[in-house]
Scaffold this motif. Structure first.
Motif, PDB file in Angstrom:
ATOM      1  N   GLY A   1       0.828  -1.201   0.000  1.00 58.24           N
ATOM      2  CA  GLY A   1       0.000   0.000   0.000  1.00 58.24           C
ATOM      3  C   GLY A   1       0.857   1.243   0.000  1.00 58.24           C
ATOM      4  N   SER A   2       0.394   2.227  -0.743  1.00 61.13           N
ATOM      5  CA  SER A   2       1.167   3.461  -0.865  1.00 61.13           C
ATOM      6  C   SER A   2       0.449   4.656  -0.272  1.00 61.13           C
ATOM      7  CB  SER A   2       1.459   3.737  -2.349  1.00 61.13           C
ATOM      8  OG  SER A   2       0.237   3.850  -3.053  1.00 61.13           O
ATOM      9  N   GLY A   3      -0.757   4.447   0.232  1.00 62.26           N
ATOM     10  CA  GLY A   3      -1.487   5.561   0.815  1.00 62.26           C
ATOM     11  C   GLY A   3      -2.209   6.419  -0.208  1.00 62.26           C
ATOM     12  N   ILE A   4      -2.443   5.886  -1.406  1.00 61.20           N
ATOM     13  CA  ILE A   4      -3.172   6.671  -2.407  1.00 61.20           C
ATOM     14  C   ILE A   4      -4.502   6.030  -2.818  1.00 61.20           C
ATOM     15  CG2 ILE A   4      -1.139   7.820  -3.333  1.00 61.20           C
ATOM     16  CD1 ILE A   4      -1.287   5.887  -5.725  1.00 61.20           C
ATOM     17  N   GLY A   5      -4.807   4.863  -2.261  1.00 61.29           N
ATOM     18  CA  GLY A   5      -6.019   4.147  -2.655  1.00 61.29           C
ATOM     19  C   GLY A   5      -7.288   4.942  -2.438  1.00 61.29           C
ATOM     20  N   LEU A   6      -7.459   5.524  -1.249  1.00 64.41           N
ATOM     21  CA  LEU A   6      -8.672   6.304  -0.978  1.00 64.41           C
ATOM     22  C   LEU A   6      -8.698   7.597  -1.782  1.00 64.41           C
ATOM     23  CD1 LEU A   6      -9.244   5.784   2.846  1.00 64.41           C
ATOM     24  CD2 LEU A   6     -10.720   5.030   0.965  1.00 64.41           C
ATOM     25  N   THR A   7      -7.531   8.164  -2.032  1.00 61.94           N
ATOM     26  CA  THR A   7      -7.466   9.377  -2.861  1.00 61.94           C
ATOM     27  C   THR A   7      -7.978   9.064  -4.266  1.00 61.94           C
ATOM     28  OG1 THR A   7      -5.529  10.123  -1.627  1.00 61.94           O
ATOM     29  CG2 THR A   7      -5.931  11.177  -3.754  1.00 61.94           C
ATOM     30  N   ILE A   8      -7.508   7.959  -4.814  1.00 58.55           N
ATOM     31  CA  ILE A   8      -7.941   7.547  -6.153  1.00 58.55           C
ATOM     32  C   ILE A   8      -9.426   7.177  -6.145  1.00 58.55           C
ATOM     33  CG2 ILE A   8      -7.686   5.747  -7.916  1.00 58.55           C
ATOM     34  CD1 ILE A   8      -4.649   5.760  -7.172  1.00 58.55           C
ATOM     35  N   ALA A   9      -9.856   6.422  -5.133  1.00 59.49           N
ATOM     36  CA  ALA A   9     -11.258   6.005  -5.054  1.00 59.49           C
ATOM     37  C   ALA A   9     -12.184   7.219  -4.999  1.00 59.49           C
ATOM     38  CB  ALA A   9     -11.472   5.112  -3.830  1.00 59.49           C
ATOM     39  N   ARG A  10     -11.832   8.211  -4.183  1.00 56.56           N
ATOM     40  CA  ARG A  10     -12.674   9.407  -4.096  1.00 56.56           C
ATOM     41  C   ARG A  10     -12.666  10.158  -5.429  1.00 56.56           C
ATOM     42  NH1 ARG A  10     -12.639  13.761   0.793  1.00 56.56           N
ATOM     43  NH2 ARG A  10     -14.540  12.742   1.487  1.00 56.56           N
ATOM     44  N   GLY A  11     -11.524  10.202  -6.087  1.00 55.28           N
ATOM     45  CA  GLY A  11     -11.442  10.855  -7.394  1.00 55.28           C
ATOM     46  C   GLY A  11     -12.342  10.182  -8.417  1.00 55.28           C
ATOM     47  N   ILE A  12     -12.375   8.856  -8.408  1.00 48.88           N
ATOM     48  CA  ILE A  12     -13.251   8.114  -9.320  1.00 48.88           C
ATOM     49  C   ILE A  12     -14.711   8.421  -9.007  1.00 48.88           C
ATOM     50  CG2 ILE A  12     -14.058   5.801  -9.952  1.00 48.88           C
ATOM     51  CD1 ILE A  12     -11.081   4.880  -9.542  1.00 48.88           C
ATOM     52  N   ALA A  13     -15.058   8.387  -7.728  1.00 47.19           N
ATOM     53  CA  ALA A  13     -16.443   8.676  -7.333  1.00 47.19           C
ATOM     54  C   ALA A  13     -16.846  10.076  -7.779  1.00 47.19           C
ATOM     55  CB  ALA A  13     -16.615   8.526  -5.819  1.00 47.19           C
ATOM     56  N   ARG A  14     -15.977  11.047  -7.570  1.00 46.83           N
ATOM     57  CA  ARG A  14     -16.292  12.427  -7.941  1.00 46.83           C
ATOM     58  C   ARG A  14     -16.354  12.603  -9.449  1.00 46.83           C
ATOM     59  NH1 ARG A  14     -13.128  15.865  -3.182  1.00 46.83           N
ATOM     60  NH2 ARG A  14     -14.712  15.429  -1.599  1.00 46.83           N
ATOM     61  N   ALA A  15     -15.545  11.859 -10.193  1.00 43.33           N
ATOM     62  CA  ALA A  15     -15.610  11.921 -11.663  1.00 43.33           C
ATOM     63  C   ALA A  15     -16.953  11.413 -12.169  1.00 43.33           C
ATOM     64  CB  ALA A  15     -14.472  11.114 -12.286  1.00 43.33           C
ATOM     65  N   HIS A  16     -17.616  10.576 -11.378  1.00 46.54           N
ATOM     66  CA  HIS A  16     -18.941  10.058 -11.707  1.00 46.54           C
ATOM     67  C   HIS A  16     -20.051  10.959 -11.172  1.00 46.54           C
ATOM     68  CE1 HIS A  16     -16.772   6.345 -12.635  1.00 46.54           C
ATOM     69  NE2 HIS A  16     -17.872   5.909 -13.219  1.00 46.54           N
ATOM     70  N   GLY A  17     -19.700  12.081 -10.567  1.00 42.58           N
ATOM     71  CA  GLY A  17     -20.709  12.973  -9.997  1.00 42.58           C
ATOM     72  C   GLY A  17     -21.131  12.564  -8.599  1.00 42.58           C
ATOM     73  N   GLY A  18     -20.366  11.676  -7.974  1.00 47.84           N
ATOM     74  CA  GLY A  18     -20.676  11.201  -6.632  1.00 47.84           C
ATOM     75  C   GLY A  18     -19.594  11.576  -5.639  1.00 47.84           C
ATOM     76  N   ASP A  19     -19.481  10.785  -4.575  1.00 49.03           N
ATOM     77  CA  ASP A  19     -18.462  11.038  -3.555  1.00 49.03           C
ATOM     78  C   ASP A  19     -18.339   9.821  -2.651  1.00 49.03           C
ATOM     79  OD1 ASP A  19     -16.463  12.416  -2.211  1.00 49.03           O
ATOM     80  OD2 ASP A  19     -17.784  13.963  -1.409  1.00 49.03           O
ATOM     81  N   ILE A  20     -17.297   9.818  -1.840  1.00 43.76           N
ATOM     82  CA  ILE A  20     -17.115   8.839  -0.778  1.00 43.76           C
ATOM     83  C   ILE A  20     -16.990   9.617   0.516  1.00 43.76           C
ATOM     84  CG2 ILE A  20     -15.613   7.090   0.244  1.00 43.76           C
ATOM     85  CD1 ILE A  20     -14.703   6.392  -2.586  1.00 43.76           C
ATOM     86  N   THR A  21     -17.755   9.213   1.519  1.00 46.81           N
ATOM     87  CA  THR A  21     -17.668   9.868   2.819  1.00 46.81           C
ATOM     88  C   THR A  21     -17.429   8.816   3.898  1.00 46.81           C
ATOM     89  OG1 THR A  21     -20.074   9.796   3.016  1.00 46.81           O
ATOM     90  CG2 THR A  21     -19.114  11.845   2.206  1.00 46.81           C
ATOM     91  N   PRO A  22     -16.532   9.120   4.832  1.00 43.26           N
ATOM     92  CA  PRO A  22     -16.265   8.200   5.933  1.00 43.26           C
ATOM     93  C   PRO A  22     -16.966   8.648   7.209  1.00 43.26           C
ATOM     94  CG  PRO A  22     -14.473   9.754   5.745  1.00 43.26           C
ATOM     95  CD  PRO A  22     -15.489  10.136   4.701  1.00 43.26           C
ATOM     96  N   GLU A  23     -17.291   7.687   8.045  1.00 41.63           N
ATOM     97  CA  GLU A  23     -17.824   7.963   9.383  1.00 41.63           C
ATOM     98  C   GLU A  23     -17.221   6.946  10.332  1.00 41.63           C
ATOM     99  OE1 GLU A  23     -22.164   8.335   9.753  1.00 41.63           O
ATOM    100  OE2 GLU A  23     -22.177   8.122   7.571  1.00 41.63           O
ATOM    101  N   SER A  24     -16.939   7.385  11.545  1.00 45.06           N
ATOM    102  CA  SER A  24     -16.478   6.463  12.575  1.00 45.06           C
ATOM    103  C   SER A  24     -16.799   7.058  13.929  1.00 45.06           C
ATOM    104  CB  SER A  24     -14.967   6.233  12.460  1.00 45.06           C
ATOM    105  OG  SER A  24     -14.512   5.388  13.504  1.00 45.06           O
ATOM    106  N   PRO A  25     -17.334   6.251  14.827  1.00 41.60           N
ATOM    107  CA  PRO A  25     -17.589   6.747  16.181  1.00 41.60           C
ATOM    108  C   PRO A  25     -16.303   6.891  16.991  1.00 41.60           C
ATOM    109  CG  PRO A  25     -18.435   4.505  15.934  1.00 41.60           C
ATOM    110  CD  PRO A  25     -17.894   4.928  14.605  1.00 41.60           C
TER     111      PRO A  25
END
Length: 163
Positions: free
Chosen positions: A112-136
């Motif tokens: 892992g290089s620490g870019i997976g979530l960055t890329i995943a969010r970029g893909i989601a946003r390119a589709h007009g969506g997003d990724i949001t995290p939540e944690s208690p």
């Protein structure tokens, strides 16, 4: 979208079984979204892989897919784990390039290089969506929500063959 989520989960199921983590899939309803299936699979692999890495043996990850009738009608894909959780001050930091969180008493994830979530969010946003995290909080698991519009967003970079 539900079929894509189920297929991705089944592809990763052997890794879950090897780690003795239960993978629950709640994606029985037909749910459609205009998307590039290869890129969204990449997002799902990232989210499910991170959830697996966050869990201890005998943990659980749940993948669910449903629609949300909010304005614009969205497909909601949630990956919920009962793993190590995310501290409040790290919730947005996890999307920074090359960012890898350290967890005291837990070995660092291999590879892992620490870019997976960055890329995943970029893909989601390119589709007009997003990724949001939540944690208690730490030790209380996390939920990542992928939200995609059911109709292509204006200017979304989705190949015509995928529509």
């Amino acid at each position: 979208m539900a079929a894509l989520a189920r297929a991705t989960a089944e592809r990763l199921r052997p890794q879950y079984e090897d780690q003795l983590v239960t993978l629950v899939v709640d994606a029985g309803t037909l749910v459609g979204a205009f998307c590039d299936p290869d890129r969204i699979t990449q997002v799902l692999v990232n989210l499910l892989g991170n959830a697996l890495a966050a869990c201890d043996r005998h943990g659980q990850v749940t993948l669910s897919v449903h629609t949300e009738p909010s304005p614009g009608h969205h497909v909601i894909v949630r990956v919920m784990d009962d793993g190590i959780g995310i501290a409040e001050h790290d919730v947005e930091r996890i999307f920074h390039r090359f960012e890898r969180l350290e967890h005291p008493g837990r070995p660092a994830a291999a590879g892992g290089s620490g870019i997976g979530l960055t890329i995943a969010r970029g893909i989601a946003r390119a589709h007009g969506g997003d990724i949001t995290p939540e944690s208690p909080g730490l030790g209380k698991g996390a939920t990542f929500t992928l939200r995609l519009p059911q109709e292509p967003a204006p200017g979304a970079d989705i190949p015509p063959a995928s529509r």
